[in-house]
Write a protein that holds these residues in place. Structure first.
Motif, PDB file in Angstrom:
ATOM      1  N   MET A   1       3.400   4.234   1.705  1.00 23.25           N
ATOM      2  CA  MET A   1       2.391   3.838   0.717  1.00 23.25           C
ATOM      3  C   MET A   1       2.873   2.837  -0.322  1.00 23.25           C
ATOM      4  O   MET A   1       2.065   2.097  -0.889  1.00 23.25           O
ATOM      5  N   LEU A   2       4.163   2.801  -0.608  1.00 25.10           N
ATOM      6  CA  LEU A   2       4.660   1.971  -1.716  1.00 25.10           C
ATOM      7  C   LEU A   2       4.266   0.510  -1.574  1.00 25.10           C
ATOM      8  O   LEU A   2       3.876  -0.145  -2.551  1.00 25.10           O
ATOM      9  N   ALA A   3       4.348  -0.019  -0.380  1.00 20.12           N
ATOM     10  CA  ALA A   3       4.093  -1.454  -0.178  1.00 20.12           C
ATOM     11  C   ALA A   3       2.617  -1.806  -0.298  1.00 20.12           C
ATOM     12  O   ALA A   3       2.279  -2.976  -0.524  1.00 20.12           O
ATOM     13  N   SER A   4       1.745  -0.806  -0.171  1.00 13.16           N
ATOM     14  CA  SER A   4       0.307  -1.113  -0.141  1.00 13.16           C
ATOM     15  C   SER A   4      -0.440  -0.601  -1.367  1.00 13.16           C
ATOM     16  O   SER A   4      -1.675  -0.599  -1.380  1.00 13.16           O
ATOM     17  N   LEU A   5       0.259  -0.194  -2.401  1.00 11.84           N
ATOM     18  CA  LEU A   5      -0.422   0.270  -3.607  1.00 11.84           C
ATOM     19  C   LEU A   5      -1.177  -0.879  -4.265  1.00 11.84           C
ATOM     20  O   LEU A   5      -0.734  -2.037  -4.212  1.00 11.84           O
ATOM     21  N   PRO A   6      -2.301  -0.615  -4.902  1.00 17.12           N
ATOM     22  CA  PRO A   6      -3.053  -1.684  -5.563  1.00 17.12           C
ATOM     23  C   PRO A   6      -2.202  -2.424  -6.595  1.00 17.12           C
ATOM     24  O   PRO A   6      -1.304  -1.841  -7.217  1.00 17.12           O
ATOM     25  N   ALA A   7      -2.513  -3.658  -6.791  1.00 18.41           N
ATOM     26  CA  ALA A   7      -1.700  -4.501  -7.682  1.00 18.41           C
ATOM     27  C   ALA A   7      -1.689  -3.982  -9.119  1.00 18.41           C
ATOM     28  O   ALA A   7      -0.691  -4.117  -9.830  1.00 18.41           O
ATOM     29  N   ASP A   8      -2.794  -3.385  -9.556  1.00 15.59           N
ATOM     30  CA  ASP A   8      -2.869  -2.912 -10.946  1.00 15.59           C
ATOM     31  C   ASP A   8      -2.530  -1.425 -11.061  1.00 15.59           C
ATOM     32  O   ASP A   8      -2.897  -0.763 -12.016  1.00 15.59           O
ATOM     33  N   CYS A   9      -1.796  -0.893 -10.074  1.00 15.74           N
ATOM     34  CA  CYS A   9      -1.492   0.532 -10.043  1.00 15.74           C
ATOM     35  C   CYS A   9      -0.280   0.859 -10.916  1.00 15.74           C
ATOM     36  O   CYS A   9       0.744   0.176 -10.865  1.00 15.74           O
ATOM     37  N   GLU A  10      -0.404   1.925 -11.703  1.00  8.35           N
ATOM     38  CA  GLU A  10       0.736   2.437 -12.454  1.00  8.35           C
ATOM     39  C   GLU A  10       1.400   3.557 -11.650  1.00  8.35           C
ATOM     40  O   GLU A  10       0.742   4.508 -11.237  1.00  8.35           O
TER      41      GLU A  10
END
Length: 434
Positions: free
Chosen positions: A52-61
């Motif tokens: 999942m790390l590579a595909s997290l949304p750009a504005d994700c905390e």
């Protein structure tokens, strides 16, 4: 601009269905290094961090909890908030305990300011122990329910509560009437039921303290408002069961009293259910009525040993309850500890998986809320707890010697209490944090 996506990284464990006592259950999902992704309070995705790390949304905390275990929020399916200040009261069994401790304590809840102060402390204590949803007794006073719902609404908690119905066999200062029980409950239902994350429960204390007329009024409320809850006690103590038999000779059993007044149905939740027979359990299963296993109070007040296996074999929904103040702690982790010991005394076993299921998805099913809470299925509300796997020296040492996931979880549950709770999240926001 603040991120609307939050990703929580830790070990993650939840259940997709009832694992029974299967130590290799297919209904368990576990990620030793997982990510729970939430958006505006709801679950978006769960998976292994590596994927999942590579595909997290750009504005994700990303919020990382190393050496922690993330589980669904714990669900207490039977507890009395007005009894907070009489917890750990000495020396009585049920009926004398009510006279000596409960009724004088509940008298104070006519004062809404007092009720609100206790409600605030009570909710703080639930969250400190990892409990994010509860089915809660108020007192006979409508103000007790108003104060509780106001405090719960301010925290955006999923809570169910109701005004006690009690028109006999109690002090005059706590009595209502069949008519006031009906009108007060109706007013509270119309104001609070379905408001935000709150629900209402029609709440006769137990059969001995409600007349036939009042039980009939409770049935009327359930007919008028079919999606509210029914919350009461049944078959907790031998003397109580004998008293009900004297008061209602026309009924086959204590449980049958409630059935005759139309109180058994989906969203009816009965605490204790210790001294029931096979016909009673079959009735509960047929009507969709849930039982609550309250190990702490069953032991503390000396009421008896709830047979979880017989109840589940009868296909009755079962949740776990602390039953504060008859129970002497708020922690459902400690409740699991006592539940295990009770099953041992009955010559049976309670796996760690089944135990945690009872306090999460099992509790959600008992409350008919498993479409909203109980596990990490996509779209559910993001209520969850973060447990510190190094909270105590003993737990840290014990986990080093565990050989399987079940062994690890069992050690956590048997050695765990409020010290393990690093954080409790409600709709994706920290409601408690160490």
């Amino acid at each position: 601009m603040k991120s609307v996506y939050l990703a929580f990284r830790a070990a993650v464990l939840h259940f997709l269905d009832d694992p029974d006592n299967d130590l290799e259950s297919p209904h368990l999902e576990y990620f030793p290094d997982g990510i729970l992704l939430t958006h505006q309070g709801y679950i978006v995705e769960l998976g292994a961090a590596e994927q999942m790390l590579a595909s997290l949304p750009a504005d994700c905390e990303l919020i990382h909890y190393p050496d922690h275990l993330l589980i669904p929020g714990l669900i207490d399916t039977h507890i009395h908030y007005p009894q907070t200040d009489m917890i750990a009261a000495y020396g009585e069994q049920l009926l004398q305990w009510l006279e000596t401790y409960t009724f004088p304590t509940e008298r104070q809840f006519a004062d809404k300011a007092h009720a609100r102060e206790v409600a605030e402390f009570f909710l703080d204590e639930l969250l400190r122990n990892g409990t994010t949803t509860a089915l809660v007794f108020g007192t006979v006073h409508p103000a007790s329910v108003e104060a509780f719902f106001e405090a719960a609404e301010a925290r955006n908690l999923r809570m169910i509560a109701g005004k006690v119905l009690m028109d006999r066999h109690c002090p005059a200062y706590l009595q209502d009437t069949p008519e006031t029980a009906y009108t007060d409950s109706k007013t509270l239902i119309e104001k609070w039921h379905g408001r935000g994350r709150l629900s209402y429960a029609v709440t006769p204390r137990f059969a001995p303290t409600s007349s036939r007329e009042q039980l009939a009024k409770a049935g009327e409320l359930l007919t008028e408002y079919p999606d509210v809850y029914l919350h009461t006690h049944v078959a907790e103590n031998h003397a109580e069961v004998a008293w009900v038999a004297d008061l209602f000779p026309e009924s086959r059993s204590y449980l049958d009293v409630y059935q005759q007044y139309g109180l058994l149905r989906p969203r009816a939740v009965l605490a204790h259910c210790i001294h029931l027979d096979a016909e009673d359990r079959a009735c509960m299963a047929t009507t969709g009525t849930a039982a609550v296993f309250c190990p702490s109070s069953n032991l503390f007040i000396g009421s008896g040993l709830f047979d979880l296996h017989l109840t589940k074999e009868a296909d009755v929904r079962v949740g776990l309850g602390t039953d504060v103040g008859g129970g002497n702690y708020f922690s459902l982790l400690r409740g699991i500890n006592d539940a295990y010991k009770i099953t041992q005394l009955l010559g049976k076993k309670l796996s760690a998986f089944q135990a945690l299921y009872l306090a999460t998805l099992g509790g959600a099913k008992a409350l008919y809320l498993d479409d909203k809470i109980g596990n990490f299925a996509v779209g559910k509300e993001a209520d969850f707890v973060v447990l510190n796997l190094k909270a105590t020296p003993l737990l840290t040492r014990r986990l080093q010697h565990c050989q399987s996931l079940h062994d690890q979880l069992f050690a956590i549950l048997m050695l765990g209490d409020d010290r393990l709770v690093t954080a409790s999240y409600v709709m994706g926001k920290a409601a408690f944090k160490v």
